[in-house]
Design a protein around this motif. Structure first.
Motif, PDB file in Angstrom:
ATOM      1  N   MET A   1      98.444  60.746  73.094  1.00 10.52           N
ATOM      2  CA  MET A   1      98.153  61.783  72.106  1.00 10.52           C
ATOM      3  C   MET A   1      97.950  63.143  72.787  1.00 10.52           C
ATOM      4  O   MET A   1      97.274  63.227  73.800  1.00 10.52           O
ATOM      5  CB  MET A   1      96.872  61.418  71.350  1.00 10.52           C
ATOM      6  CG  MET A   1      97.132  60.383  70.267  1.00 10.52           C
ATOM      7  SD  MET A   1      98.277  61.009  69.029  1.00 10.52           S
ATOM      8  CE  MET A   1      99.050  59.495  68.504  1.00 10.52           C
ATOM      9  N   GLU A  52     104.936  66.277  67.687  1.00 11.45           N
ATOM     10  CA  GLU A  52     104.704  66.062  66.259  1.00 11.45           C
ATOM     11  C   GLU A  52     104.335  67.364  65.565  1.00 11.45           C
ATOM     12  O   GLU A  52     103.782  68.281  66.174  1.00 11.45           O
ATOM     13  CB  GLU A  52     103.573  65.052  66.037  1.00 11.45           C
ATOM     14  CG  GLU A  52     104.051  63.616  66.129  1.00 11.45           C
ATOM     15  CD  GLU A  52     102.931  62.602  65.963  1.00 11.45           C
ATOM     16  OE1 GLU A  52     103.171  61.452  66.340  1.00 11.45           O
ATOM     17  OE2 GLU A  52     101.827  62.945  65.481  1.00 11.45           O
ATOM     18  N   GLN A 221     112.441  72.595  68.174  1.00 12.64           N
ATOM     19  CA  GLN A 221     113.383  71.584  68.655  1.00 12.64           C
ATOM     20  C   GLN A 221     113.889  71.909  70.055  1.00 12.64           C
ATOM     21  O   GLN A 221     114.072  71.021  70.872  1.00 12.64           O
ATOM     22  CB  GLN A 221     114.547  71.426  67.670  1.00 12.64           C
ATOM     23  CG  GLN A 221     114.137  70.522  66.501  1.00 12.64           C
ATOM     24  CD  GLN A 221     115.119  70.538  65.347  1.00 12.64           C
ATOM     25  OE1 GLN A 221     116.149  71.187  65.397  1.00 12.64           O
ATOM     26  NE2 GLN A 221     114.787  69.816  64.291  1.00 12.64           N
ATOM     27  N   ILE A 243     103.738  65.019  59.405  1.00  7.90           N
ATOM     28  CA  ILE A 243     102.503  64.390  58.924  1.00  7.90           C
ATOM     29  C   ILE A 243     101.686  65.463  58.214  1.00  7.90           C
ATOM     30  O   ILE A 243     101.684  66.624  58.634  1.00  7.90           O
ATOM     31  CB  ILE A 243     101.705  63.786  60.108  1.00  7.90           C
ATOM     32  CG1 ILE A 243     102.488  62.615  60.716  1.00  7.90           C
ATOM     33  CG2 ILE A 243     100.319  63.314  59.656  1.00  7.90           C
ATOM     34  CD1 ILE A 243     101.861  61.987  61.930  1.00  7.90           C
ATOM     35  N   LEU A 257     102.258  60.394  56.253  1.00 10.21           N
ATOM     36  CA  LEU A 257     103.562  61.004  56.490  1.00 10.21           C
ATOM     37  C   LEU A 257     103.815  61.994  55.366  1.00 10.21           C
ATOM     38  O   LEU A 257     103.467  61.731  54.212  1.00 10.21           O
ATOM     39  CB  LEU A 257     104.645  59.925  56.496  1.00 10.21           C
ATOM     40  CG  LEU A 257     104.556  58.940  57.660  1.00 10.21           C
ATOM     41  CD1 LEU A 257     105.457  57.742  57.408  1.00 10.21           C
ATOM     42  CD2 LEU A 257     104.957  59.621  58.966  1.00 10.21           C
ATOM     43  N   ASP A 259     106.421  62.843  53.648  1.00  5.74           N
ATOM     44  CA  ASP A 259     107.166  62.345  52.487  1.00  5.74           C
ATOM     45  C   ASP A 259     106.298  61.411  51.652  1.00  5.74           C
ATOM     46  O   ASP A 259     106.410  61.377  50.430  1.00  5.74           O
ATOM     47  CB  ASP A 259     108.502  61.684  52.884  1.00  5.74           C
ATOM     48  CG  ASP A 259     108.371  60.674  53.992  1.00  5.74           C
ATOM     49  OD1 ASP A 259     107.604  60.926  54.926  1.00  5.74           O
ATOM     50  OD2 ASP A 259     109.032  59.629  53.942  1.00  5.74           O
TER      51      ASP A 259
ATOM     52  N   TYR B  63     110.395  52.162  54.426  1.00  9.93           N
ATOM     53  CA  TYR B  63     110.502  53.427  55.172  1.00  9.93           C
ATOM     54  C   TYR B  63     109.149  54.137  55.261  1.00  9.93           C
ATOM     55  O   TYR B  63     109.014  55.167  55.892  1.00  9.93           O
ATOM     56  CB  TYR B  63     111.515  54.328  54.472  1.00  9.93           C
ATOM     57  CG  TYR B  63     112.127  55.389  55.356  1.00  9.93           C
ATOM     58  CD1 TYR B  63     112.815  55.045  56.509  1.00  9.93           C
ATOM     59  CD2 TYR B  63     112.027  56.734  55.026  1.00  9.93           C
ATOM     60  CE1 TYR B  63     113.392  56.020  57.303  1.00  9.93           C
ATOM     61  CE2 TYR B  63     112.593  57.724  55.822  1.00  9.93           C
ATOM     62  CZ  TYR B  63     113.284  57.343  56.954  1.00  9.93           C
ATOM     63  OH  TYR B  63     113.851  58.317  57.747  1.00  9.93           O
ATOM     64  N   SER B  91     102.399  57.961  63.571  1.00  9.25           N
ATOM     65  CA  SER B  91     103.171  58.342  64.759  1.00  9.25           C
ATOM     66  C   SER B  91     104.194  57.265  65.115  1.00  9.25           C
ATOM     67  O   SER B  91     105.327  57.579  65.493  1.00  9.25           O
ATOM     68  CB  SER B  91     102.247  58.572  65.955  1.00  9.25           C
ATOM     69  OG  SER B  91     101.346  59.602  65.662  1.00  9.25           O
ATOM     70  N   VAL B  93     105.603  55.212  62.991  1.00 11.39           N
ATOM     71  CA  VAL B  93     106.676  55.282  61.995  1.00 11.39           C
ATOM     72  C   VAL B  93     107.646  56.406  62.368  1.00 11.39           C
ATOM     73  O   VAL B  93     108.867  56.238  62.311  1.00 11.39           O
ATOM     74  CB  VAL B  93     106.122  55.517  60.569  1.00 11.39           C
ATOM     75  CG1 VAL B  93     107.266  55.647  59.568  1.00 11.39           C
ATOM     76  CG2 VAL B  93     105.206  54.380  60.149  1.00 11.39           C
ATOM     77  N   LEU B  94     107.106  57.553  62.798  1.00 12.52           N
ATOM     78  CA  LEU B  94     107.970  58.684  63.160  1.00 12.52           C
ATOM     79  C   LEU B  94     108.898  58.300  64.306  1.00 12.52           C
ATOM     80  O   LEU B  94     110.079  58.643  64.296  1.00 12.52           O
ATOM     81  CB  LEU B  94     107.125  59.898  63.550  1.00 12.52           C
ATOM     82  CG  LEU B  94     106.380  60.589  62.407  1.00 12.52           C
ATOM     83  CD1 LEU B  94     105.475  61.677  62.963  1.00 12.52           C
ATOM     84  CD2 LEU B  94     107.362  61.174  61.406  1.00 12.52           C
ATOM     85  N   ARG B  97     111.574  55.994  62.946  1.00  8.44           N
ATOM     86  CA  ARG B  97     112.556  56.712  62.123  1.00  8.44           C
ATOM     87  C   ARG B  97     113.562  57.464  62.980  1.00  8.44           C
ATOM     88  O   ARG B  97     114.696  57.673  62.584  1.00  8.44           O
ATOM     89  CB  ARG B  97     111.851  57.707  61.208  1.00  8.44           C
ATOM     90  CG  ARG B  97     111.174  57.067  60.021  1.00  8.44           C
ATOM     91  CD  ARG B  97     110.558  58.140  59.176  1.00  8.44           C
ATOM     92  NE  ARG B  97     109.886  57.608  58.012  1.00  8.44           N
ATOM     93  CZ  ARG B  97     109.329  58.384  57.080  1.00  8.44           C
ATOM     94  NH1 ARG B  97     109.371  59.701  57.205  1.00  8.44           N
ATOM     95  NH2 ARG B  97     108.727  57.845  56.048  1.00  8.44           N
ATOM     96  N   LYS B 109     119.275  65.675  49.963  1.00  8.46           N
ATOM     97  CA  LYS B 109     118.197  66.664  49.893  1.00  8.46           C
ATOM     98  C   LYS B 109     118.224  67.491  51.167  1.00  8.46           C
ATOM     99  O   LYS B 109     117.736  67.066  52.201  1.00  8.46           O
ATOM    100  CB  LYS B 109     116.841  65.944  49.774  1.00  8.46           C
ATOM    101  CG  LYS B 109     116.400  65.774  48.330  1.00  8.46           C
ATOM    102  CD  LYS B 109     114.941  65.354  48.245  1.00  8.46           C
ATOM    103  CE  LYS B 109     114.830  63.848  48.241  1.00  8.46           C
ATOM    104  NZ  LYS B 109     113.466  63.341  48.261  1.00  8.46           N
ATOM    105  N   LEU B 111     118.493  71.831  52.814  1.00  8.89           N
ATOM    106  CA  LEU B 111     118.320  73.238  52.483  1.00  8.89           C
ATOM    107  C   LEU B 111     119.671  73.857  52.130  1.00  8.89           C
ATOM    108  O   LEU B 111     120.698  73.473  52.673  1.00  8.89           O
ATOM    109  CB  LEU B 111     117.723  73.972  53.693  1.00  8.89           C
ATOM    110  CG  LEU B 111     116.323  73.503  54.042  1.00  8.89           C
ATOM    111  CD1 LEU B 111     115.909  74.047  55.391  1.00  8.89           C
ATOM    112  CD2 LEU B 111     115.347  73.936  52.967  1.00  8.89           C
ATOM    113  N   GLU B 126     119.044  65.631  67.005  1.00  8.97           N
ATOM    114  CA  GLU B 126     117.622  65.332  67.187  1.00  8.97           C
ATOM    115  C   GLU B 126     117.387  64.222  68.197  1.00  8.97           C
ATOM    116  O   GLU B 126     116.324  64.120  68.782  1.00  8.97           O
ATOM    117  CB  GLU B 126     116.969  64.945  65.847  1.00  8.97           C
ATOM    118  CG  GLU B 126     116.562  66.161  65.034  1.00  8.97           C
ATOM    119  CD  GLU B 126     116.119  65.788  63.631  1.00  8.97           C
ATOM    120  OE1 GLU B 126     115.478  64.734  63.461  1.00  8.97           O
ATOM    121  OE2 GLU B 126     116.434  66.557  62.705  1.00  8.97           O
TER     122      GLU B 126
END
Lengths: 278, 247
Positions: A1, A52, A221, A243, A257, A259, B63, B91, B93-94, B97, B109, B111, B126
């Motif tokens: 972390m 993150e 990025q 998050i 999260l 979403d 998900y 974290s 899960v991220l 993904r 979805k 921009l 990414e």
């Protein structure tokens, strides 16, 4: 972390000792009924991993900005611990940066963490030129060679899509959106590990807002730093963060999260917030 | 011979979902209950059932866009470790993904200021692939899905529904993943485009990628799926959507 916030609180006023128990979301207030102290942050714990992006949402006065200021040590926390980037003390124990020696705190503030404020007057020195502001931070992070500093500042001004010929102009001669870009260039000039953003685009017109948010995302990025962004705009949160933390009355009412927070909010306040999107 | 066939990738054990609507007097709405299934690498499981049976909710729960109230969603990683997607940290899960679990949503979805090519290339970039390579592979994938080259540099939000859906699929599968969730990937496609998508899914299966998809058309299910899981009133206690109680 990268960042671990443990049980951090901020109380304004002489605490009676039971302020933390008597305030917060379950009591529906942030003002202690006994001593009338204001509990801006009530025992908050959260973590942010490397790379993150954490968003903080909540109504005005819920303590969002205060939390950022406690992490950046613009304000002094009343209690709690914050650990950062595996930093240890002389005994090799995890170092609570809230109790770190002043030299360590200034190193953290000048190099490893950066803050971008909603009000450019807080993030920029209006007596210095744009380049001077960026140079100030590059020098603070340890660089002393003039050529390197100038080159670094020019590179950043170019990166934030601004004419490099404007390097010697003063902040007041720039538009609001440009001032935020200069803040971004200044903040990133020390290659920080954590970027804190307090409503970075609030008050800017939507086309400028979109360009600045895109720039922040691209830079994240490219350079790979973590971010904590405070915003009351769920569109900004949805666009930028992984998050989301939802705050009310100085406490975290929901953490998940982004979403999930937007599509399956659990707490009544989060549901109210999500159902209020235009 | 399929790579890694017969090794389990996901094991869903008795998951249930109830939505509590605090804005509506804490009304409780059941999403799905006691769902069990497992999928092996290289397999495609088709979720079927009437609208409102909870198919999309199950995909979203895997998900972690939705939180389940009970049950386990065990994901077997390629390094042999097992994580419960219902309870692991955000974290984790991220991380999953990014490289292991992909989701092709029903609608695109993105921009409005991003071109089709950029939208498709982004998930690959990414993961650290260069911009040039990502754009090249994105163009290749879009061509395979029958998107005309003149559209590559335009925002896909201006495209037709079927074109948008194909851009969305390309975006969802371009970066290598072990498990891909597909929410009605062929819903708004004509026969020919649907055929292109299905053949692409078959290629993914050959590579050992597992998929869970929502399909309605029996012919497509027969062609693409290795097994089906039907959401009916039988494996759920009550009809859907059901209001269980109003507080």
């Amino acid at each position: 972390m990268l960042l671990e916030v443990q049980d951090v609180s901020k109380i304004y006023g002489a605490s009676c000792g039971s302020c933390l128990e008597l305030t917060g979301e379950e009591h529906g207030r942030a003002i202690c009924p006994v001593c009338a102290s204001v509990v801006a942050i009530n025992s908050i714990s959260l973590t942010t991993g490397k790379d993150e992006i954490l968003g903080i949402v909540g109504e005005s006065g819920s303590g969002k900005s205060t939390l950022l200021q406690l992490i950046y040590q613009d304000r002094i926390a009343s209690s709690g611990k914050i650990f950062f980037n595996g930093r240890t003390d002389e005994q090799k124990q995890p170092l609570n940066i809230l109790k770190a020696p002043p030299a360590t705190v200034s190193h953290l503030r000048n190099k490893e963490m950066s803050m971008i404020y909603q009000n450019p007057h807080l993030g920029l020195n209006f007596l210095f030129s744009a380049g001077g502001n960026i140079a100030e931070r590059i020098i603070g992070a340890g660089e002393r060679r003039y050529e390197e500093i100038r080159k670094g500042a020019l590179g950043l001004i170019n990166r934030i899509e601004m004419e490099t010929s404007r390097i010697d102009d003063y902040p007041e001669d720039f538009s609001g959106g440009q001032q935020q870009r200069i803040q971004i260039a200044k903040a990133l000039s020390s290659s920080p590990k954590l970027l804190l953003l307090d409503e970075p685009t609030t008050g800017l017109d939507v086309s400028v807002q979109a360009k600045i948010l895109d720039l922040i995302k691209e830079l994240q990025q490219e350079m790979g730093f973590s971010m904590i962004i405070v915003s009351h705009d769920l569109g900004v949160i949805n666009h930028l963060t992984d998050i989301t933390v939802v705050m009310k009355h100085g406490t975290v009412v929901e953490y998940g999260l982004t979403d999930q927070i937007l599509e399956d909010p659990q707490h009544p306040y989060t549901q109210l917030l999500v159902s209020s999107i235009l | 011979m399929k790579k890694n066939s017969h090794t389990k990738i996901i094991d869903v054990q008795g998951i249930s979902k109830v939505f509590t609507l605090h804005e509506r007097d804490s009304t409780q709405v059941s999403g799905f209950s006691d769902v069990h299934f497992s999928v092996n690498r290289g397999e495609l499981l088709a979720l079927t059932g009437v609208s409102g049976a909870g198919k999309s909710s199950i995909l979203k729960s895997i998900y972690r866009t939705y939180l389940v109230q009970s049950g386990k969603i065990l994901f077997h990683r390629s390094d042999k470790s097992v994580v419960d997607l219902a309870t692991c940290t955000e974290s984790q899960v991220l991380q999953l993904r990014k490289r292991e679990i992909g989701f092709v949503t029903q609608f695109l979805k993105i921009l409005p200021r991003i071109s089709a090519l950029q939208a498709v290339a982004a998930p690959l970039m990414e993961t650290g692939v260069s911009e040039q390579t990502s754009l090249y592979l994105a163009a290749d994938l879009l061509s395979r899905l029958g998107i005309r080259e003149e559209l590559f540099h335009i925002s896909p939000l201006t495209f037709s529904g079927g074109e948008q859906q194909r851009v969305n699929i390309a975006r969802g599968i371009i970066a290598p993943k072990d498990l891909i969730l597909l929410d009605e990937p062929t819903a708004s496609l004509d026969e020919q485009s649907s055929d292109r998508v299905l053949s692409l899914l078959e290629d993914l299966k050959e590579k050992g990628i597992a998929m869970i998809g929502i399909f309605h058309d029996r012919k497509k299910i027969k062609r693409a799926a290795d097994k089906t899981y039907e959401l009916t009133r039988k494996n759920n206690e009550k009809p859907f959507p059901t209001i269980l109680e109003a507080a």
